[in-house]
Design a protein around this motif. Structure first.
Motif, PDB file in Angstrom:
ATOM      1  N   LYS A 363       0.810  -1.214   0.000  1.00 38.58           N
ATOM      2  CA  LYS A 363       0.000   0.000   0.000  1.00 38.58           C
ATOM      3  C   LYS A 363       0.849   1.272   0.000  1.00 38.58           C
ATOM      4  N   TYR A 364       1.947   1.246   0.730  1.00 32.16           N
ATOM      5  CA  TYR A 364       2.693   2.475   0.966  1.00 32.16           C
ATOM      6  C   TYR A 364       3.994   2.610   0.160  1.00 32.16           C
ATOM      7  N   LEU A 365       4.603   1.505  -0.228  1.00 34.66           N
ATOM      8  CA  LEU A 365       5.893   1.600  -0.910  1.00 34.66           C
ATOM      9  C   LEU A 365       5.732   1.522  -2.426  1.00 34.66           C
ATOM     10  N   PRO A 366       6.650   2.123  -3.190  1.00 36.46           N
ATOM     11  CA  PRO A 366       6.604   1.998  -4.660  1.00 36.46           C
ATOM     12  C   PRO A 366       6.733   0.538  -5.074  1.00 36.46           C
ATOM     13  N   HIS A 367       6.106   0.170  -6.162  1.00 35.55           N
ATOM     14  CA  HIS A 367       6.085  -1.234  -6.584  1.00 35.55           C
ATOM     15  C   HIS A 367       7.474  -1.766  -6.918  1.00 35.55           C
ATOM     16  N   TYR A 368       8.356  -0.915  -7.410  1.00 38.76           N
ATOM     17  CA  TYR A 368       9.689  -1.398  -7.776  1.00 38.76           C
ATOM     18  C   TYR A 368      10.517  -1.794  -6.561  1.00 38.76           C
ATOM     19  N   CYS A 369      10.086  -1.380  -5.352  1.00 41.02           N
ATOM     20  CA  CYS A 369      10.834  -1.716  -4.135  1.00 41.02           C
ATOM     21  C   CYS A 369      10.350  -3.001  -3.476  1.00 41.02           C
ATOM     22  N   ILE A 370       9.228  -3.515  -3.946  1.00 45.46           N
ATOM     23  CA  ILE A 370       8.648  -4.681  -3.288  1.00 45.46           C
ATOM     24  C   ILE A 370       9.254  -5.979  -3.794  1.00 45.46           C
ATOM     25  N   LYS A 371       9.601  -6.018  -5.066  1.00 40.53           N
ATOM     26  CA  LYS A 371      10.159  -7.236  -5.652  1.00 40.53           C
ATOM     27  C   LYS A 371      11.685  -7.190  -5.632  1.00 40.53           C
ATOM     28  N   ASN A 372      12.288  -8.358  -5.462  1.00 40.14           N
ATOM     29  CA  ASN A 372      13.757  -8.483  -5.457  1.00 40.14           C
ATOM     30  C   ASN A 372      14.390  -7.478  -4.500  1.00 40.14           C
ATOM     31  N   ILE A 373      13.989  -7.547  -3.254  1.00 36.24           N
ATOM     32  CA  ILE A 373      14.438  -6.561  -2.259  1.00 36.24           C
ATOM     33  C   ILE A 373      15.935  -6.727  -1.971  1.00 36.24           C
ATOM     34  N   ASN A 374      16.589  -5.588  -1.716  1.00 40.51           N
ATOM     35  CA  ASN A 374      17.998  -5.583  -1.357  1.00 40.51           C
ATOM     36  C   ASN A 374      18.318  -4.274  -0.638  1.00 40.51           C
ATOM     37  N   VAL A 375      19.564  -4.137  -0.241  1.00 36.83           N
ATOM     38  CA  VAL A 375      19.975  -2.960   0.518  1.00 36.83           C
ATOM     39  C   VAL A 375      19.863  -1.692  -0.306  1.00 36.83           C
ATOM     40  N   ILE A 376      20.141  -1.789  -1.599  1.00 42.36           N
ATOM     41  CA  ILE A 376      20.077  -0.608  -2.465  1.00 42.36           C
ATOM     42  C   ILE A 376      18.665  -0.047  -2.508  1.00 42.36           C
ATOM     43  N   LYS A 377      17.667  -0.946  -2.588  1.00 46.66           N
ATOM     44  CA  LYS A 377      16.277  -0.483  -2.616  1.00 46.66           C
ATOM     45  C   LYS A 377      15.858   0.098  -1.271  1.00 46.66           C
ATOM     46  N   PHE A 378      16.386  -0.448  -0.198  1.00 46.29           N
ATOM     47  CA  PHE A 378      16.118   0.130   1.126  1.00 46.29           C
ATOM     48  C   PHE A 378      16.664   1.554   1.207  1.00 46.29           C
ATOM     49  N   LYS A 379      17.846   1.768   0.651  1.00 43.09           N
ATOM     50  CA  LYS A 379      18.433   3.101   0.614  1.00 43.09           C
ATOM     51  C   LYS A 379      17.580   4.047  -0.234  1.00 43.09           C
ATOM     52  N   GLN A 380      17.064   3.552  -1.362  1.00 39.83           N
ATOM     53  CA  GLN A 380      16.224   4.373  -2.223  1.00 39.83           C
ATOM     54  C   GLN A 380      14.940   4.788  -1.516  1.00 39.83           C
ATOM     55  N   VAL A 381      14.374   3.861  -0.767  1.00 35.47           N
ATOM     56  CA  VAL A 381      13.128   4.159  -0.047  1.00 35.47           C
ATOM     57  C   VAL A 381      13.358   5.232   1.009  1.00 35.47           C
ATOM     58  N   CYS A 382      14.438   5.103   1.774  1.00 36.97           N
ATOM     59  CA  CYS A 382      14.676   6.009   2.905  1.00 36.97           C
ATOM     60  C   CYS A 382      15.259   7.355   2.489  1.00 36.97           C
ATOM     61  N   SER A 383      15.805   7.444   1.304  1.00 37.66           N
ATOM     62  CA  SER A 383      16.427   8.704   0.875  1.00 37.66           C
ATOM     63  C   SER A 383      15.740   9.320  -0.337  1.00 37.66           C
ATOM     64  N   THR A 384      14.517   8.912  -0.610  1.00 34.41           N
ATOM     65  CA  THR A 384      13.791   9.454  -1.750  1.00 34.41           C
ATOM     66  C   THR A 384      13.527  10.946  -1.580  1.00 34.41           C
ATOM     67  N   GLN A 385      13.471  11.670  -2.699  1.00 33.73           N
ATOM     68  CA  GLN A 385      13.181  13.102  -2.691  1.00 33.73           C
ATOM     69  C   GLN A 385      11.726  13.387  -3.052  1.00 33.73           C
ATOM     70  N   ASN A 386      10.986  12.353  -3.431  1.00 34.11           N
ATOM     71  CA  ASN A 386       9.590  12.505  -3.828  1.00 34.11           C
ATOM     72  C   ASN A 386       8.712  12.719  -2.591  1.00 34.11           C
ATOM     73  N   ILE A 387       7.948  13.810  -2.599  1.00 30.27           N
ATOM     74  CA  ILE A 387       7.148  14.152  -1.419  1.00 30.27           C
ATOM     75  C   ILE A 387       6.062  13.114  -1.151  1.00 30.27           C
ATOM     76  N   VAL A 388       5.396  12.645  -2.206  1.00 27.56           N
ATOM     77  CA  VAL A 388       4.324  11.654  -2.040  1.00 27.56           C
ATOM     78  C   VAL A 388       4.889  10.365  -1.443  1.00 27.56           C
ATOM     79  N   GLU A 389       6.030   9.915  -1.960  1.00 24.24           N
ATOM     80  CA  GLU A 389       6.648   8.695  -1.431  1.00 24.24           C
ATOM     81  C   GLU A 389       7.095   8.890   0.013  1.00 24.24           C
ATOM     82  N   LEU A 390       7.582  10.077   0.344  1.00 21.49           N
ATOM     83  CA  LEU A 390       7.987  10.356   1.728  1.00 21.49           C
ATOM     84  C   LEU A 390       6.799  10.311   2.677  1.00 21.49           C
ATOM     85  N   GLU A 391       5.684  10.895   2.252  1.00 19.18           N
ATOM     86  CA  GLU A 391       4.491  10.893   3.106  1.00 19.18           C
ATOM     87  C   GLU A 391       3.976   9.472   3.326  1.00 19.18           C
TER      88      GLU A 391
END
Length: 408
Positions: A363-391
């Protein structure tokens, strides 16, 4: 009037001479006679209530030592505040730093109160701190900055943690990293170097220039250990600019000040990076924080959401990785108790892989972060600049906090 000022300063310095080296009574009589004639010439009146005697010495002062002006006994004091600086008979400026700290704390809470009333942003609060509180903390630091500055830096960190709603136990490197701020010591050292440069370019008749030249000659030729001069030399040595100290007047002063300031900042960032990469509490933090800067989310998110994200990033949560630390449980045993996967219950696990939050993750995370999870995607989630994704991330974190450690 310049001549009057120099004579007054000379009389003042003579009264400060340590009593066990010279006959103070004789010196006092000579100085007082000269001082009286000056006052009579310029029709000046001595304020007995504000006139004090302070003898710079680490030893005891004889009890029978008395000073009088026109039959009025002058009080001998161990400390004296002059123009906001507290001078101590021992030569230490600890009393000055404590006094400035107390004044800065009063001003700090006034700033915090006004910030709450006006719902000021984090950036605006930091700007107010720099313009209203830092000048108090660093008042006269060009003179006493060679002493320990921890007592002042604690005020800085207290303010930073307060506006971010972080616990006092939050590691300092996380606070500096989130706000992209350097400690007060960088400002103090820069101002000391600026003052040193002004002494080089100042008029030779100025008392400060004369005293510096006297100290420098004694330091260079007679082995006199001046703490102030040693500290200035140490700053240049630490910055790899020892040639400037040795040559003195061969460099443009503005370039010197800016270069020292930049090198001090670069050195702190290196120290910050080292501490972050070696601290056990920085294992997750360094996955999404590798650039020393003011974090974007602090300026775009609503206050309640940015506080949620900041606390999660800085370990101010009740995940097993934190609660286990409070109870001295080994890291390998701080497991997630919701999904039964035997994984360590840290930020990466709950955001990216815990099966208990599978629906919330979709529901809350971008779809590209849900599949094939890894540390790089975790970094992308926590350091995103997109306001909607941050909220959405902040709402996901709130859901995790409630279910991992229910209130009550």
């Amino acid at each position: 009037m310049n001549f009057l000022y120099i004579l007054n300063f000379f009389c003042y310095c003579m009264l400060m001479i340590q009593y066990y080296f010279l006959n103070l009574a004789m010196i006092y009589n000579v100085c007082w006679t000269n001082f009286q004639s000056i006052c009579k010439q310029w029709k000046l009146k001595i304020n007995i209530n504000k006139t004090k005697i302070m003898i710079f010495s680490k030893g005891r002062i004889p009890r029978n030592l008395l000073f009088n002006i026109d039959g009025n006994e002058i009080e001998i004091v161990s400390s004296y505040k002059y123009l906001g600086i507290v001078f101590s008979r021992s030569g230490s400026f600890l009393s000055t730093r404590k006094y400035l700290r107390d004044q800065a704390i009063k001003a700090m809470y006034a700033v915090i109160k006004k910030s709450r009333l006006n719902n000021l942003s984090i950036e605006c609060q930091l700007d107010m701190f720099d313009k209203a509180i830092v000048p108090i903390l660093t008042y006269g630091c060009e003179i006493w900055g060679f002493e320990n500055l921890d007592i002042l830096e604690r005020v800085h960190l207290r303010f930073c943690k307060h506006i971010l709603r972080l616990k006092k136990s939050t590691p300092n490197f996380m606070v500096y990293g989130e706000l992209g701020r350097c400690p007060i010591s960088v400002t103090v050292k820069s101002r000391m170097i600026n003052f040193w440069c002004r002494l080089q370019e100042g008029k030779e008749s100025k008392i400060s220039c004369l005293l510096y030249k006297l100290l420098y000659v004694n330091f260079n030729n007679y082995g006199y250990d001046s703490k102030w001069i040693l500290y200035i030399k140490k700053i240049f040595d630490d910055c790899g600019m020892s040639n400037i100290w040795q040559s003195h007047n061969l460099f443009e002063k503005r370039w010197v000040v800016l270069s020292v300031q930049q090198r001090l900042r670069d050195q702190f960032i290196q120290e910050w990076s080292t501490e972050m990469n070696t601290s056990p509490k920085g294992l997750c933090y360094r996955l999404y924080k590798n650039v020393f800067k003011f974090e974007h989310y602090l300026s775009v998110l609503p206050f309640n959401l940015l506080i949620t994200l900041c606390k999660f990033r800085c370990g101010n949560n009740r995940l097993p990785i934190e609660t286990g630390r409070w109870r001295n449980i080994p890291r390998s045993e701080r497991l997630c108790h919701l999904c039964g996967s035997a994984d360590i219950g840290d930020e990466n696990h709950y955001i990216m892989s815990c099966n208990y939050f599978k629906d919330e993750r979709c529901k809350y995370l971008p779809h590209y972060c849900i599949k094939n999870i890894n540390v790089i995607k975790f970094k992308q989630v926590c350091s995103t600049q997109n306001i909607v994704e941050l909220e959405k991330l902040c709402r996901f974190i709130k859901s995790i906090s409630v279910k991992v450690y229910p209130p009550g």
